[in-house]
Write an enzyme that holds these catalytic residues in place. Structure first.
Site, PDB file in Angstrom:
ATOM      1  N   LYS A 158      -9.848   7.263  18.512  1.00  0.00           N
ATOM      2  CA  LYS A 158      -9.760   7.934  17.206  1.00  0.00           C
ATOM      3  C   LYS A 158     -11.058   7.709  16.423  1.00  0.00           C
ATOM      4  O   LYS A 158     -11.546   8.615  15.750  1.00  0.00           O
ATOM      5  CB  LYS A 158      -8.546   7.410  16.425  1.00  0.00           C
ATOM      6  CG  LYS A 158      -8.340   8.150  15.110  1.00  0.00           C
ATOM      7  CD  LYS A 158      -6.891   8.174  14.690  1.00  0.00           C
ATOM      8  CE  LYS A 158      -6.600   9.233  13.637  1.00  0.00           C
ATOM      9  NZ  LYS A 158      -7.220   9.009  12.361  1.00  0.00           N
TER      10      LYS A 158
ATOM     11  N   ALA B  69      -0.337  12.865   5.461  1.00  0.00           N
ATOM     12  CA  ALA B  69       0.342  12.864   4.158  1.00  0.00           C
ATOM     13  C   ALA B  69      -0.711  12.750   3.068  1.00  0.00           C
ATOM     14  O   ALA B  69      -1.804  12.224   3.295  1.00  0.00           O
ATOM     15  CB  ALA B  69       1.300  11.680   4.064  1.00  0.00           C
TER      16      ALA B  69
ATOM     17  N   GLU C  25     -14.010   5.641   4.038  1.00  0.00           N
ATOM     18  CA  GLU C  25     -13.849   4.504   4.955  1.00  0.00           C
ATOM     19  C   GLU C  25     -15.029   4.443   5.941  1.00  0.00           C
ATOM     20  O   GLU C  25     -14.902   3.922   7.041  1.00  0.00           O
ATOM     21  CB  GLU C  25     -12.504   4.612   5.674  1.00  0.00           C
ATOM     22  CG  GLU C  25     -11.342   4.473   4.702  1.00  0.00           C
ATOM     23  CD  GLU C  25      -9.960   4.536   5.357  1.00  0.00           C
ATOM     24  OE1 GLU C  25      -9.180   3.590   5.226  1.00  0.00           O
ATOM     25  OE2 GLU C  25      -9.677   5.564   5.993  1.00  0.00           O
TER      26      GLU C  25
ATOM     27  N   LEU D 245       0.616   7.399   3.257  1.00  0.00           N
ATOM     28  CA  LEU D 245       1.263   7.086   4.530  1.00  0.00           C
ATOM     29  C   LEU D 245       2.349   6.018   4.358  1.00  0.00           C
ATOM     30  O   LEU D 245       3.422   6.107   4.964  1.00  0.00           O
ATOM     31  CB  LEU D 245       0.194   6.622   5.527  1.00  0.00           C
ATOM     32  CG  LEU D 245       0.368   7.059   6.965  1.00  0.00           C
ATOM     33  CD1 LEU D 245       0.673   8.532   7.094  1.00  0.00           C
ATOM     34  CD2 LEU D 245      -0.865   6.710   7.771  1.00  0.00           C
TER      35      LEU D 245
ATOM     36  N   ASN E  68     -12.708  21.661   9.298  1.00  0.00           N
ATOM     37  CA  ASN E  68     -12.991  21.189  10.663  1.00  0.00           C
ATOM     38  C   ASN E  68     -13.430  22.328  11.588  1.00  0.00           C
ATOM     39  O   ASN E  68     -14.391  22.189  12.351  1.00  0.00           O
ATOM     40  CB  ASN E  68     -11.755  20.500  11.249  1.00  0.00           C
ATOM     41  CG  ASN E  68     -11.417  19.230  10.498  1.00  0.00           C
ATOM     42  OD1 ASN E  68     -12.141  18.822   9.592  1.00  0.00           O
ATOM     43  ND2 ASN E  68     -10.304  18.593  10.855  1.00  0.00           N
TER      44      ASN E  68
ATOM     45  N   GLY F 120       0.860  -1.186   0.000  1.00  0.00           N
ATOM     46  CA  GLY F 120       0.000   0.000   0.000  1.00  0.00           C
ATOM     47  C   GLY F 120       0.890   1.227   0.000  1.00  0.00           C
ATOM     48  O   GLY F 120       0.881   2.029   0.935  1.00  0.00           O
TER      49      GLY F 120
HETATM   50  P1  NAD Z   1      -3.635   5.954  -0.004  1.00  0.00           P
HETATM   51  O1  NAD Z   1      -4.839   5.736  -0.839  1.00  0.00           O
HETATM   52  O2  NAD Z   1      -2.804   7.166  -0.252  1.00  0.00           O
HETATM   53  O3  NAD Z   1      -2.663   4.694  -0.137  1.00  0.00           O
HETATM   54  C1  NAD Z   1      -3.139   3.385  -0.170  1.00  0.00           C
HETATM   55  C2  NAD Z   1      -2.353   2.659  -1.239  1.00  0.00           C
HETATM   56  O4  NAD Z   1      -2.703   1.273  -1.201  1.00  0.00           O
HETATM   57  C3  NAD Z   1      -2.658   3.148  -2.650  1.00  0.00           C
HETATM   58  O5  NAD Z   1      -1.444   3.498  -3.280  1.00  0.00           O
HETATM   59  C4  NAD Z   1      -3.275   1.925  -3.326  1.00  0.00           C
HETATM   60  O6  NAD Z   1      -2.960   1.826  -4.702  1.00  0.00           O
HETATM   61  C5  NAD Z   1      -2.626   0.814  -2.526  1.00  0.00           C
HETATM   62  N1  NAD Z   1      -3.313  -0.478  -2.637  1.00  0.00           N
HETATM   63  C6  NAD Z   1      -4.655  -0.734  -2.578  1.00  0.00           C
HETATM   64  N2  NAD Z   1      -4.875  -2.046  -2.776  1.00  0.00           N
HETATM   65  C7  NAD Z   1      -3.657  -2.624  -2.955  1.00  0.00           C
HETATM   66  C8  NAD Z   1      -3.238  -3.959  -3.207  1.00  0.00           C
HETATM   67  N3  NAD Z   1      -4.123  -4.955  -3.328  1.00  0.00           N
HETATM   68  N4  NAD Z   1      -1.919  -4.206  -3.317  1.00  0.00           N
HETATM   69  C9  NAD Z   1      -1.009  -3.208  -3.229  1.00  0.00           C
HETATM   70  N5  NAD Z   1      -1.345  -1.913  -2.997  1.00  0.00           N
HETATM   71  C10 NAD Z   1      -2.668  -1.630  -2.849  1.00  0.00           C
HETATM   72  O7  NAD Z   1      -4.105   5.883   1.513  1.00  0.00           O
HETATM   73  P2  NAD Z   1      -3.443   6.587   2.783  1.00  0.00           P
HETATM   74  O8  NAD Z   1      -3.920   7.984   2.858  1.00  0.00           O
HETATM   75  O9  NAD Z   1      -2.003   6.322   2.811  1.00  0.00           O
HETATM   76  O10 NAD Z   1      -4.200   5.812   3.953  1.00  0.00           O
HETATM   77  C11 NAD Z   1      -3.880   4.497   4.338  1.00  0.00           C
HETATM   78  C12 NAD Z   1      -4.584   4.231   5.663  1.00  0.00           C
HETATM   79  O11 NAD Z   1      -3.992   5.087   6.664  1.00  0.00           O
HETATM   80  C13 NAD Z   1      -6.079   4.584   5.635  1.00  0.00           C
HETATM   81  O12 NAD Z   1      -6.804   3.693   6.443  1.00  0.00           O
HETATM   82  C14 NAD Z   1      -6.120   5.977   6.232  1.00  0.00           C
HETATM   83  O13 NAD Z   1      -7.355   6.311   6.842  1.00  0.00           O
HETATM   84  C15 NAD Z   1      -5.010   5.876   7.276  1.00  0.00           C
HETATM   85  N6  NAD Z   1      -4.438   7.174   7.634  1.00  0.00           N
HETATM   86  C16 NAD Z   1      -3.997   8.018   6.633  1.00  0.00           C
HETATM   87  C17 NAD Z   1      -3.448   9.239   6.996  1.00  0.00           C
HETATM   88  C18 NAD Z   1      -2.935  10.200   5.941  1.00  0.00           C
HETATM   89  O14 NAD Z   1      -2.594  11.338   6.288  1.00  0.00           O
HETATM   90  N7  NAD Z   1      -2.840   9.814   4.670  1.00  0.00           N
HETATM   91  C19 NAD Z   1      -3.337   9.590   8.350  1.00  0.00           C
HETATM   92  C20 NAD Z   1      -3.789   8.698   9.334  1.00  0.00           C
HETATM   93  C21 NAD Z   1      -4.342   7.490   8.947  1.00  0.00           C
HETATM   94  O1  KPL Z   2      -8.286  12.356  11.697  1.00  0.00           O
HETATM   95  C1  KPL Z   2      -8.885  13.270  11.148  1.00  0.00           C
HETATM   96  C2  KPL Z   2      -9.341  13.062   9.765  1.00  0.00           C
HETATM   97  O2  KPL Z   2      -9.499  14.013   9.031  1.00  0.00           O
HETATM   98  O3  KPL Z   2      -9.526  11.880   9.406  1.00  0.00           O
HETATM   99  C3  KPL Z   2      -9.197  14.518  11.914  1.00  0.00           C
HETATM  100  C4  KPL Z   2      -8.769  14.346  13.364  1.00  0.00           C
HETATM  101  C5  KPL Z   2     -10.648  14.828  11.851  1.00  0.00           C
HETATM  102  C6  KPL Z   2      -8.376  15.698  11.430  1.00  0.00           C
HETATM  103  O4  KPL Z   2      -8.797  16.184  10.205  1.00  0.00           O
END
Ligand code: NAD
Ligand code: KPL
Length: 304
Positions: free
Chosen positions: A183, A129, A263, A11, A201, A7
């Site tokens: 969370k 990110a 999600e 992140l 927000n 993935g």
């Molecule tokens: P994203 O969509 O940027 O990255 C997910 C990646 O997984 C994509 O590149 C997608 O192509 C890949 N993927 C999907 N299916 C796949 C497979 N079968 N094999 C290989 N790769 C595959 O998502 P993200 O923003 O990085 O978020 C990932 C998780 O982290 C989510 O649950 C999100 O809620 C959580 N999260 C994200 C952030 C953030 O700031 N991005 C912060 C906190 C939590």
């Molecule tokens: O985690 C968040 C999200 O956007 O998913 C909050 C805490 C609401 C910050 O934007």
């Protein structure tokens, strides 16, 4: 020992780039040969931190690669995690450590069932990110990541120091479920409303009465699922996050704006499923879920 990142999006890319530049062996797993070829054409992962852009030529592969996996970080979205892990399950060595970094609750259990011989470590992150394009990742905000193992909470992995030294702020917790529920509750109170009011927000301060009703019901749910310690300060915690992230566009609203699946099933959907399991009727949350699903449907997005 090498990390594999499944993935390699926002992140996952942020973790991978920092591990790579710290000299820790790390490999990206792309879903198929086409995506791998596109990555190779791009020449690597690019990461922007502040004003600084850097390109990291990390090694990469597909799930079909034959090499064994000992440490896996899963950073797919919650709805993709199970299938993604299934595709590499046969490569996991017995006792492999698998870190599941998904928002919400519910996806982790499905993954754990798929890989019973691995040690699954759950993660909850406040790092930020986003992907600017293809393989260009932007660090959007500083934060940290809680890690924990609900089955062996006392068994702290020996690689935590390696992550911190690589600039990935992590902390072990003996009660990761509590972090995930906290969370989830905060995200359930903030994210759906930002979508329904199409606002940042901070603008939710204008909807304090609605937030009060939502957090009251979430508090009842937290008590039912035996996280009663989280219930009393929930409303204050939500208001504090709203203030601290006032200029943010929530992750759910970003998904809607960019036409991506949300999600929701692992946030409000999971909360209501648990409420039903405990015989609770939470009218405000049910109504919020209905309004959100209607909104997604109207915008041509999946309602799960
Ligand atoms: P994203 O969509 O940027 O990255 C997910 C990646 O997984 C994509 O590149 C997608 O192509 C890949 N993927 C999907 N299916 C796949 C497979 N079968 N094999 C290989 N790769 C595959 O998502 P993200 O923003 O990085 O978020 C990932 C998780 O982290 C989510 O649950 C999100 O809620 C959580 N999260 C994200 C952030 C953030 O700031 N991005 C912060 C906190 C939590
Ligand atoms: O985690 C968040 C999200 O956007 O998913 C909050 C805490 C609401 C910050 O934007």
């Amino acid at each position: 020992m090498s990390w594999h990142i499944l993935g390699a999006g926002s992140l996952g890319g942020l973790w991978a780039a920092r591990l790579f530049r710290a000299g820790t062996p790390v490999r990206l797993i792309f879903r198929d040969r086409l995506r791998l070829a596109q990555y190779r054409t791009a020449g690597g992962l690019s990461l922007r931190e502040g004003e600084q852009d850097s390109l990291y030529p990390l090694p990469a592969e597909t799930p079909q690669d034959a090499s064994p996996i000992r440490r896996l970080l899963v950073t797919c979205k919650a709805y993709d995690a199970e299938n993604a892990v299934a595709a590499v399950a046969s490569r996991l060595v017995p006792g492999a450590e698998v870190v599941l970094l998904q928002n919400g609750i519910g996806s982790q259990e499905r993954v754990i069932e798929r890989i019973p011989r691995a040690r699954c470590i759950l993660a909850s992150s406040t790092e930020g990110a986003f992907r600017e394009s293809g393989f260009k990742i932007v660090q959007a905000g500083k934060g940290h990541t809680w890690l924990g193992d609900p089955i062996h909470p006392e068994h702290t992995p020996d690689w935590l120091g390696e992550l911190n030294e690589a600039g990935i702020p992590v902390q072990w917790t003996a009660d990761i479920q509590s972090q995930l529920w906290r969370k989830l509750a905060i995200n359930c109170a903030i994210n759906p409303l930002t979508v329904l009011y199409n606002c940042r927000n901070g603008e939710l301060n204008a909807h304090a009465h609605e937030i009060n009703k939502i957090t009251n019901e979430l508090g009842r749910l937290l008590k039912a699922v035996e996280h009663e310690d989280l219930a009393p300060g929930l409303q204050e915690a939500v208001l504090a996050v709203i203030d601290a992230t006032a200029d943010n566009t929530s992750s759910m609203l970003q998904d809607v704006i960019y036409g991506r699946r949300t999600e929701i099933s692992f946030l409000l959907g999971y909360a209501l499923q648990e409420a039903q399991r405990h015989g609770l009727i939470l009218e405000t949350l049910e109504q919020l879920y209905r309004r959100l699903r209607d909104h997604l449907e109207t915008h041509g997005l999946p309602v799960d």
